[in-house]
Design a protein around this motif. Sequence first.
Motif, PDB file in Angstrom:
ATOM      1  N   TRP A  70     -54.562  24.915 -40.556  1.00  0.00           N
ATOM      2  CA  TRP A  70     -53.604  25.994 -40.333  1.00  0.00           C
ATOM      3  C   TRP A  70     -52.677  26.199 -41.526  1.00  0.00           C
ATOM      4  N   CYS A  71     -52.678  25.279 -42.470  1.00  0.00           N
ATOM      5  CA  CYS A  71     -51.801  25.411 -43.637  1.00  0.00           C
ATOM      6  C   CYS A  71     -52.330  26.468 -44.606  1.00  0.00           C
ATOM      7  N   ASP A  72     -53.618  26.492 -44.797  1.00  0.00           N
ATOM      8  CA  ASP A  72     -54.204  27.397 -45.785  1.00  0.00           C
ATOM      9  C   ASP A  72     -55.623  27.729 -45.343  1.00  0.00           C
ATOM     10  N   ARG A  73     -55.757  28.527 -44.310  1.00  0.00           N
ATOM     11  CA  ARG A  73     -57.065  28.799 -43.721  1.00  0.00           C
ATOM     12  C   ARG A  73     -58.020  29.465 -44.711  1.00  0.00           C
ATOM     13  N   ARG A  74     -57.531  30.386 -45.529  1.00  0.00           N
ATOM     14  CA  ARG A  74     -58.409  31.103 -46.450  1.00  0.00           C
ATOM     15  C   ARG A  74     -59.084  30.149 -47.435  1.00  0.00           C
ATOM     16  N   ARG A  75     -58.288  29.310 -48.087  1.00  0.00           N
ATOM     17  CA  ARG A  75     -58.850  28.362 -49.048  1.00  0.00           C
ATOM     18  C   ARG A  75     -59.692  27.310 -48.352  1.00  0.00           C
ATOM     19  N   MET A  76     -59.292  26.932 -47.148  1.00  0.00           N
ATOM     20  CA  MET A  76     -60.037  25.928 -46.404  1.00  0.00           C
ATOM     21  C   MET A  76     -61.429  26.436 -46.061  1.00  0.00           C
ATOM     22  N   LYS A  77     -61.543  27.700 -45.718  1.00  0.00           N
ATOM     23  CA  LYS A  77     -62.847  28.277 -45.394  1.00  0.00           C
ATOM     24  C   LYS A  77     -63.802  28.164 -46.576  1.00  0.00           C
ATOM     25  N   THR A  78     -63.271  28.403 -47.773  1.00  0.00           N
ATOM     26  CA  THR A  78     -64.105  28.310 -48.972  1.00  0.00           C
ATOM     27  C   THR A  78     -64.623  26.893 -49.169  1.00  0.00           C
ATOM     28  N   LYS A  79     -63.774  25.912 -48.937  1.00  0.00           N
ATOM     29  CA  LYS A  79     -64.158  24.517 -49.143  1.00  0.00           C
ATOM     30  C   LYS A  79     -65.157  24.041 -48.094  1.00  0.00           C
ATOM     31  N   ARG A  81     -67.328  25.605 -46.400  1.00  0.00           N
ATOM     32  CA  ARG A  81     -68.670  26.179 -46.514  1.00  0.00           C
ATOM     33  C   ARG A  81     -69.597  25.249 -47.282  1.00  0.00           C
ATOM     34  N   ARG A  82     -69.046  24.535 -48.249  1.00  0.00           N
ATOM     35  CA  ARG A  82     -69.867  23.624 -49.048  1.00  0.00           C
ATOM     36  C   ARG A  82     -70.372  22.446 -48.223  1.00  0.00           C
ATOM     37  N   GLY A  83     -69.701  22.179 -47.121  1.00  0.00           N
ATOM     38  CA  GLY A  83     -70.111  21.054 -46.288  1.00  0.00           C
ATOM     39  C   GLY A  83     -71.084  21.427 -45.192  1.00  0.00           C
ATOM     40  N   LEU A  84     -71.364  22.721 -45.015  1.00  0.00           N
ATOM     41  CA  LEU A  84     -72.234  23.161 -43.935  1.00  0.00           C
ATOM     42  C   LEU A  84     -73.603  22.492 -43.956  1.00  0.00           C
ATOM     43  N   LEU A  85     -74.325  22.616 -45.059  1.00  0.00           N
ATOM     44  CA  LEU A  85     -75.684  22.073 -45.110  1.00  0.00           C
ATOM     45  C   LEU A  85     -75.723  20.548 -45.093  1.00  0.00           C
ATOM     46  N   PRO A  86     -74.878  19.856 -45.878  1.00  0.00           N
ATOM     47  CA  PRO A  86     -74.890  18.392 -45.799  1.00  0.00           C
ATOM     48  C   PRO A  86     -74.659  17.882 -44.382  1.00  0.00           C
ATOM     49  N   LEU A  87     -73.725  18.494 -43.679  1.00  0.00           N
ATOM     50  CA  LEU A  87     -73.455  18.070 -42.302  1.00  0.00           C
ATOM     51  C   LEU A  87     -74.636  18.400 -41.398  1.00  0.00           C
ATOM     52  N   PHE A  88     -75.225  19.559 -41.593  1.00  0.00           N
ATOM     53  CA  PHE A  88     -76.378  19.957 -40.802  1.00  0.00           C
ATOM     54  C   PHE A  88     -77.534  18.977 -40.992  1.00  0.00           C
ATOM     55  N   PHE A  89     -77.828  18.633 -42.234  1.00  0.00           N
ATOM     56  CA  PHE A  89     -78.934  17.712 -42.499  1.00  0.00           C
ATOM     57  C   PHE A  89     -78.651  16.317 -41.955  1.00  0.00           C
ATOM     58  N   ARG A 103     -72.380  15.869 -36.414  1.00  0.00           N
ATOM     59  CA  ARG A 103     -72.386  16.929 -35.410  1.00  0.00           C
ATOM     60  C   ARG A 103     -70.956  17.358 -35.069  1.00  0.00           C
ATOM     61  N   LYS A 104     -70.073  16.379 -34.918  1.00  0.00           N
ATOM     62  CA  LYS A 104     -68.674  16.683 -34.613  1.00  0.00           C
ATOM     63  C   LYS A 104     -68.011  17.429 -35.768  1.00  0.00           C
ATOM     64  N   ALA A 105     -68.286  16.983 -36.990  1.00  0.00           N
ATOM     65  CA  ALA A 105     -67.682  17.617 -38.163  1.00  0.00           C
ATOM     66  C   ALA A 105     -68.183  19.048 -38.330  1.00  0.00           C
ATOM     67  N   LEU A 106     -69.486  19.263 -38.067  1.00  0.00           N
ATOM     68  CA  LEU A 106     -70.033  20.611 -38.197  1.00  0.00           C
ATOM     69  C   LEU A 106     -69.406  21.541 -37.165  1.00  0.00           C
ATOM     70  N   ALA A 107     -69.110  21.009 -35.979  1.00  0.00           N
ATOM     71  CA  ALA A 107     -68.449  21.808 -34.949  1.00  0.00           C
ATOM     72  C   ALA A 107     -67.048  22.213 -35.405  1.00  0.00           C
ATOM     73  N   VAL A 108     -66.351  21.304 -36.096  1.00  0.00           N
ATOM     74  CA  VAL A 108     -65.017  21.608 -36.618  1.00  0.00           C
ATOM     75  C   VAL A 108     -65.109  22.693 -37.690  1.00  0.00           C
ATOM     76  N   VAL A 109     -66.112  22.577 -38.565  1.00  0.00           N
ATOM     77  CA  VAL A 109     -66.303  23.577 -39.613  1.00  0.00           C
ATOM     78  C   VAL A 109     -66.588  24.947 -38.998  1.00  0.00           C
ATOM     79  N   ALA A 110     -67.441  24.966 -37.972  1.00  0.00           N
ATOM     80  CA  ALA A 110     -67.768  26.229 -37.304  1.00  0.00           C
ATOM     81  C   ALA A 110     -66.518  26.850 -36.694  1.00  0.00           C
ATOM     82  N   LYS A 111     -65.636  26.010 -36.173  1.00  0.00           N
ATOM     83  CA  LYS A 111     -64.386  26.502 -35.584  1.00  0.00           C
ATOM     84  C   LYS A 111     -63.493  27.096 -36.656  1.00  0.00           C
ATOM     85  N   ILE A 112     -63.400  26.433 -37.807  1.00  0.00           N
ATOM     86  CA  ILE A 112     -62.565  26.920 -38.897  1.00  0.00           C
ATOM     87  C   ILE A 112     -63.086  28.260 -39.402  1.00  0.00           C
TER      88      ILE A 112
END
Length: 221
Positions: A70-79, A81-89, A103-112
């Motif tokens: 919630w501090c910096d959602r725009r910049r956080m979204k950019t960061k 995204r780089r974790g999407l595939l590593p977490l998925f794999f 799985r839990k971390a990917l769910a958090v990323v999807a929420k962000i």
Amino acid sequence: MLWRPCRMPTKTSRGWPCFQNMLHYMKRKRASCTALQFSEKLLLLFDDECSQLRETSICLFKDLMEAVVWCDRRRMKTKVRRGLLPLFFHMSDQSPSVAKVSRKALAVVAKILEWEELRHVICPHQTQRITECLLEQDRSRAEGYCHQSLPYLKDAQAPLREAAVRFIGLAARPLRDQSKEKLAEMCSALQSLQEDSDLSIRSLAAQTVLSLSSPRVQPRA
């Protein structure tokens, strides 16, 4: 000063409370800049050969995202995204604890990222639907996703190699119309698995290359 990967504290080590306190402090002080920088370093550890280090880095990454989003959602979204595939794999990781926290971390990323459909298919671990969701959310990233997947074709873990083959098989389809050169690069990478130690992966890679190389069937008017 260059940052170098170092031994991370585990949940059972003395160093873990320090990280927990750091998260608490960051949350109170909204030190999002520091968190964003630290998250980049954690991404480098997701594929470490030590399963305990993989689990700890992914878990801390998840905690960081939840603490400062919630501090910096725009910049956080950019960061994130780089974790999407590593977490998925790593949802296919041979270590159950790594797969669980991924799985839990990917769910958090999807929420962000506010990708509700992705969140709904993570818990049942619908691999193909997760892949489709990633591609549907941003089709322009298909080529980038393919390139980010390539290192996983050489991963020591067979389940991750298999997941990478299946992902590329779907993500590279648009390249048949967009870039024959890039498609050939993906097929060449898949062909390198013809000597893979796992027979099922060799077969899957061969089938995927054949599918990607086949002329696209145009729908009837």
